[in-house]
Motif scaffolding. Structure first.
Motif, PDB file in Angstrom:
ATOM      1  N   PHE A  15      -4.522   2.525 -23.144  1.00  0.00           N
ATOM      2  CA  PHE A  15      -4.164   3.227 -21.918  1.00  0.00           C
ATOM      3  C   PHE A  15      -5.427   3.369 -21.075  1.00  0.00           C
ATOM      4  CE2 PHE A  15      -1.052   4.399 -25.051  1.00  0.00           C
ATOM      5  CZ  PHE A  15       0.149   4.389 -24.354  1.00  0.00           C
ATOM      6  N   TYR A  16      -5.360   2.887 -19.843  1.00  0.00           N
ATOM      7  CA  TYR A  16      -6.531   2.912 -18.969  1.00  0.00           C
ATOM      8  C   TYR A  16      -6.178   3.512 -17.614  1.00  0.00           C
ATOM      9  CZ  TYR A  16      -8.829  -0.361 -22.183  1.00  0.00           C
ATOM     10  OH  TYR A  16      -9.400  -0.955 -23.276  1.00  0.00           O
ATOM     11  N   LYS A  17      -7.176   4.140 -17.009  1.00  0.00           N
ATOM     12  CA  LYS A  17      -7.023   4.620 -15.645  1.00  0.00           C
ATOM     13  C   LYS A  17      -7.527   3.558 -14.681  1.00  0.00           C
ATOM     14  CE  LYS A  17      -7.365   9.600 -16.557  1.00  0.00           C
ATOM     15  NZ  LYS A  17      -8.126  10.844 -16.271  1.00  0.00           N
ATOM     16  N   VAL A  18      -6.793   3.335 -13.606  1.00  0.00           N
ATOM     17  CA  VAL A  18      -7.178   2.364 -12.591  1.00  0.00           C
ATOM     18  C   VAL A  18      -8.514   2.788 -11.966  1.00  0.00           C
ATOM     19  CG1 VAL A  18      -6.552   1.348 -10.367  1.00  0.00           C
ATOM     20  CG2 VAL A  18      -4.772   1.782 -12.092  1.00  0.00           C
ATOM     21  N   VAL A  19      -9.470   1.826 -11.902  1.00  0.00           N
ATOM     22  CA  VAL A  19     -10.756   2.136 -11.270  1.00  0.00           C
ATOM     23  C   VAL A  19     -10.866   1.530  -9.875  1.00  0.00           C
ATOM     24  CG1 VAL A  19     -11.978   2.427 -13.447  1.00  0.00           C
ATOM     25  CG2 VAL A  19     -11.896   0.169 -12.377  1.00  0.00           C
ATOM     26  N   GLU A  20     -10.073   0.493  -9.611  1.00  0.00           N
ATOM     27  CA  GLU A  20     -10.126  -0.142  -8.290  1.00  0.00           C
ATOM     28  C   GLU A  20      -8.920  -1.052  -8.099  1.00  0.00           C
ATOM     29  OE1 GLU A  20     -13.133  -2.950  -5.572  1.00  0.00           O
ATOM     30  OE2 GLU A  20     -13.254  -2.986  -7.765  1.00  0.00           O
ATOM     31  N   ILE A  21      -8.424  -1.119  -6.866  1.00  0.00           N
ATOM     32  CA  ILE A  21      -7.463  -2.144  -6.473  1.00  0.00           C
ATOM     33  C   ILE A  21      -8.105  -2.901  -5.317  1.00  0.00           C
ATOM     34  CG2 ILE A  21      -5.177  -2.643  -5.560  1.00  0.00           C
ATOM     35  CD1 ILE A  21      -4.147  -0.196  -7.004  1.00  0.00           C
ATOM     36  N   ARG A  22      -8.510  -4.135  -5.589  1.00  0.00           N
ATOM     37  CA  ARG A  22      -9.266  -4.936  -4.615  1.00  0.00           C
ATOM     38  C   ARG A  22      -8.321  -5.892  -3.892  1.00  0.00           C
ATOM     39  NH1 ARG A  22     -12.551  -6.614  -8.045  1.00  0.00           N
ATOM     40  NH2 ARG A  22     -12.287  -8.865  -8.250  1.00  0.00           N
ATOM     41  N   SER A  23      -8.115  -5.670  -2.623  1.00  0.00           N
ATOM     42  CA  SER A  23      -7.190  -6.482  -1.838  1.00  0.00           C
ATOM     43  C   SER A  23      -7.835  -7.808  -1.455  1.00  0.00           C
ATOM     44  CB  SER A  23      -6.767  -5.717  -0.580  1.00  0.00           C
ATOM     45  OG  SER A  23      -5.883  -6.492   0.203  1.00  0.00           O
ATOM     46  N   LEU A  24      -7.128  -8.915  -1.708  1.00  0.00           N
ATOM     47  CA  LEU A  24      -7.622 -10.247  -1.357  1.00  0.00           C
ATOM     48  C   LEU A  24      -6.893 -10.823  -0.155  1.00  0.00           C
ATOM     49  CD1 LEU A  24      -8.080 -11.881  -4.884  1.00  0.00           C
ATOM     50  CD2 LEU A  24      -9.635 -10.393  -3.611  1.00  0.00           C
ATOM     51  N   THR A  25      -5.577 -10.624  -0.100  1.00  0.00           N
ATOM     52  CA  THR A  25      -4.766 -10.986   1.056  1.00  0.00           C
ATOM     53  C   THR A  25      -3.763  -9.847   1.257  1.00  0.00           C
ATOM     54  OG1 THR A  25      -2.961 -12.110  -0.125  1.00  0.00           O
ATOM     55  CG2 THR A  25      -4.923 -13.426   0.374  1.00  0.00           C
ATOM     56  N   LEU A  73      -5.215 -10.634 -11.693  1.00  0.00           N
ATOM     57  CA  LEU A  73      -4.900 -11.050 -10.330  1.00  0.00           C
ATOM     58  C   LEU A  73      -3.389 -10.969 -10.158  1.00  0.00           C
ATOM     59  CD1 LEU A  73      -5.772 -12.395  -7.619  1.00  0.00           C
ATOM     60  CD2 LEU A  73      -5.517 -14.604  -8.785  1.00  0.00           C
ATOM     61  N   VAL A  74      -2.942 -10.248  -9.140  1.00  0.00           N
ATOM     62  CA  VAL A  74      -1.514  -9.990  -8.954  1.00  0.00           C
ATOM     63  C   VAL A  74      -1.085 -10.381  -7.541  1.00  0.00           C
ATOM     64  CG1 VAL A  74       0.325  -8.255  -9.011  1.00  0.00           C
ATOM     65  CG2 VAL A  74      -1.659  -8.028 -10.536  1.00  0.00           C
ATOM     66  N   LYS A  75       0.031 -11.089  -7.444  1.00  0.00           N
ATOM     67  CA  LYS A  75       0.645 -11.349  -6.144  1.00  0.00           C
ATOM     68  C   LYS A  75       1.914 -10.523  -6.042  1.00  0.00           C
ATOM     69  CE  LYS A  75       2.238 -14.871  -2.932  1.00  0.00           C
ATOM     70  NZ  LYS A  75       2.372 -16.331  -2.663  1.00  0.00           N
ATOM     71  N   GLU A  76       2.016  -9.732  -4.986  1.00  0.00           N
ATOM     72  CA  GLU A  76       3.190  -8.904  -4.782  1.00  0.00           C
ATOM     73  C   GLU A  76       4.391  -9.790  -4.462  1.00  0.00           C
ATOM     74  OE1 GLU A  76       4.682  -5.149  -2.008  1.00  0.00           O
ATOM     75  OE2 GLU A  76       2.914  -6.317  -1.437  1.00  0.00           O
ATOM     76  N   VAL A  77       5.428  -9.672  -5.259  1.00  0.00           N
ATOM     77  CA  VAL A  77       6.640 -10.463  -5.068  1.00  0.00           C
ATOM     78  C   VAL A  77       7.554  -9.723  -4.097  1.00  0.00           C
ATOM     79  CG1 VAL A  77       8.654 -11.478  -6.183  1.00  0.00           C
ATOM     80  CG2 VAL A  77       6.453 -11.420  -7.389  1.00  0.00           C
ATOM     81  N   GLU A  78       7.919 -10.404  -3.004  1.00  0.00           N
ATOM     82  CA  GLU A  78       8.790  -9.772  -2.010  1.00  0.00           C
ATOM     83  C   GLU A  78      10.146  -9.456  -2.642  1.00  0.00           C
ATOM     84  OE1 GLU A  78      10.578 -10.628   2.474  1.00  0.00           O
ATOM     85  OE2 GLU A  78       9.261 -12.089   1.500  1.00  0.00           O
ATOM     86  N   GLY A  79      10.545  -8.205  -2.569  1.00  0.00           N
ATOM     87  CA  GLY A  79      11.804  -7.783  -3.170  1.00  0.00           C
ATOM     88  C   GLY A  79      11.714  -7.587  -4.668  1.00  0.00           C
ATOM     89  N   GLY A  80      10.507  -7.736  -5.218  1.00  0.00           N
ATOM     90  CA  GLY A  80      10.327  -7.574  -6.651  1.00  0.00           C
ATOM     91  C   GLY A  80      10.317  -6.109  -7.057  1.00  0.00           C
ATOM     92  N   TYR A  81      10.424  -5.874  -8.348  1.00  0.00           N
ATOM     93  CA  TYR A  81      10.452  -4.507  -8.858  1.00  0.00           C
ATOM     94  C   TYR A  81       9.068  -4.029  -9.277  1.00  0.00           C
ATOM     95  CZ  TYR A  81      11.338  -0.570 -11.993  1.00  0.00           C
ATOM     96  OH  TYR A  81      11.290   0.659 -12.597  1.00  0.00           O
ATOM     97  N   PRO A  84       5.185  -4.591  -6.626  1.00  0.00           N
ATOM     98  CA  PRO A  84       4.945  -3.587  -5.586  1.00  0.00           C
ATOM     99  C   PRO A  84       4.493  -2.248  -6.161  1.00  0.00           C
ATOM    100  CG  PRO A  84       6.973  -4.766  -5.128  1.00  0.00           C
ATOM    101  CD  PRO A  84       6.551  -5.153  -6.511  1.00  0.00           C
ATOM    102  N   LYS A  85       4.973  -1.914  -7.351  1.00  0.00           N
ATOM    103  CA  LYS A  85       4.545  -0.669  -7.987  1.00  0.00           C
ATOM    104  C   LYS A  85       3.074  -0.739  -8.373  1.00  0.00           C
ATOM    105  CE  LYS A  85       8.861   1.285  -9.661  1.00  0.00           C
ATOM    106  NZ  LYS A  85       9.453   2.092 -10.744  1.00  0.00           N
ATOM    107  N   LEU A  86       2.628  -1.895  -8.866  1.00  0.00           N
ATOM    108  CA  LEU A  86       1.216  -2.051  -9.181  1.00  0.00           C
ATOM    109  C   LEU A  86       0.365  -1.916  -7.921  1.00  0.00           C
ATOM    110  CD1 LEU A  86       0.989  -5.040 -11.723  1.00  0.00           C
ATOM    111  CD2 LEU A  86       0.754  -2.599 -12.207  1.00  0.00           C
ATOM    112  N   LYS A  87       0.844  -2.527  -6.838  1.00  0.00           N
ATOM    113  CA  LYS A  87       0.082  -2.505  -5.585  1.00  0.00           C
ATOM    114  C   LYS A  87      -0.106  -1.090  -5.059  1.00  0.00           C
ATOM    115  CE  LYS A  87      -0.166  -4.575  -0.991  1.00  0.00           C
ATOM    116  NZ  LYS A  87       0.513  -5.430   0.016  1.00  0.00           N
ATOM    117  N   HIS A  88       0.856  -0.228  -5.318  1.00  0.00           N
ATOM    118  CA  HIS A  88       0.803   1.133  -4.778  1.00  0.00           C
ATOM    119  C   HIS A  88       0.190   2.152  -5.744  1.00  0.00           C
ATOM    120  CE1 HIS A  88       3.739  -0.685  -1.952  1.00  0.00           C
ATOM    121  NE2 HIS A  88       3.155   0.131  -1.100  1.00  0.00           N
TER     122      HIS A  88
END
Length: 226
Positions: A15-25, A73-81, A84-88
């Motif tokens: 179990f880890y706490k998020v330290v950064e979300i680095r936006s690429l696009t 590395l994560v790409k947000e899937v449009e309409g995905g479940y 988008p939760k990871l991104k937010h």
């Protein structure tokens, strides 16, 4: 189709706490977690879940084996479940990590004797980023297929002479067209081993092209994203 190289690292749950979300696009980002004692082999993947959520997803590890943080590395899937939760997620939010899993990685028997050609589409570049960062001095050529030049995720991470960007919808890459179009025209030495990661159509088409060029299943390792 994969070649057994290094043994799988012992599985673990962390179990880890998020330290950064680095936006690429606009839709692609790097999720960074504290590495702690997490051990993996470049090319492996993990399964992520968010505390309180019932779903999980698998992502190739993006960071180096000895890197400061564990990154995917994560790409947000449009309409995905899930994506988008990871991104937010916010810094400090909790993520559950299962793994590592898989045997996709460098062929240890050929590591110092062969040229390593990495062929990726989209976020399939993740395991190759990990390999390049984990093994400085590796003789490699990374061929990355995307739609637009902006999707050349952190391309400054790679030696300019060892990186070829193929763009199918603009002419800003090193090659205008799909990865498979590039492969048809490319020439490779006999002492070359290939690693393919990305969508299934690209994988299967690339394998056929390489086979026509005289490379067999013993020369090719694959990781398919469906």
């Amino acid at each position: 189709m994969t070649i057994d190289m290094k043994p799988e690292v012992q599985l673990d749950t962390n179990f880890y706490k998020v330290v950064e979300i680095r936006s690429l696009t606009e839709h692609t980002f790097v999720l960074s977690l504290p590495k702690s004692r997490f051990k993996f082999v470049a090319g492996q993947h993990v399964s992520l879940s968010i505390t309180g959520d019932y779903q999980s997803r698998e992502y190739s590890i993006y960071s180096a084996e000895e890197g400061e943080n564990l990154e995917v590395l994560v790409k947000e899937v449009e309409g995905g479940y899930f994506s988008p939760k990871l991104k937010h997620l916010k810094v400090g939010d909790m993520v559950e990590v299962h793994g590592p899993f898989g045997k996709f990685g460098l062929d240890e028997k050929k590591k110092d004797s062969h040229k390593h050609v990495f062929i990726a589409s989209g976020t399939g570049i993740a395991p190759f980023h990990s390999m390049v960062k984990s093994y400085p001095g590796l003789d490699y050529h990374l061929i990355h297929g995307v739609r637009y030049e902006e999707e050349a995720y952190e391309k400054d991470s790679y030696d300019e002479k060892s990186y070829t960007l193929c763009t199918s919808r603009d002419k800003k890459g090193d090659f205008n067209g799909r990865v498979t179009d590039y492969l048809k025209k490319a020439k490779f030495d006999k002492n070359t081993c290939f690693y393919l990661c990305g969508n299934s159509d690209m994988i299967f088409d690339s394998m056929e092209i390489l086979n026509d060029k005289g490379f067999g299943r013993e020369d090719i390792t694959v990781e398919v994203y469906f």
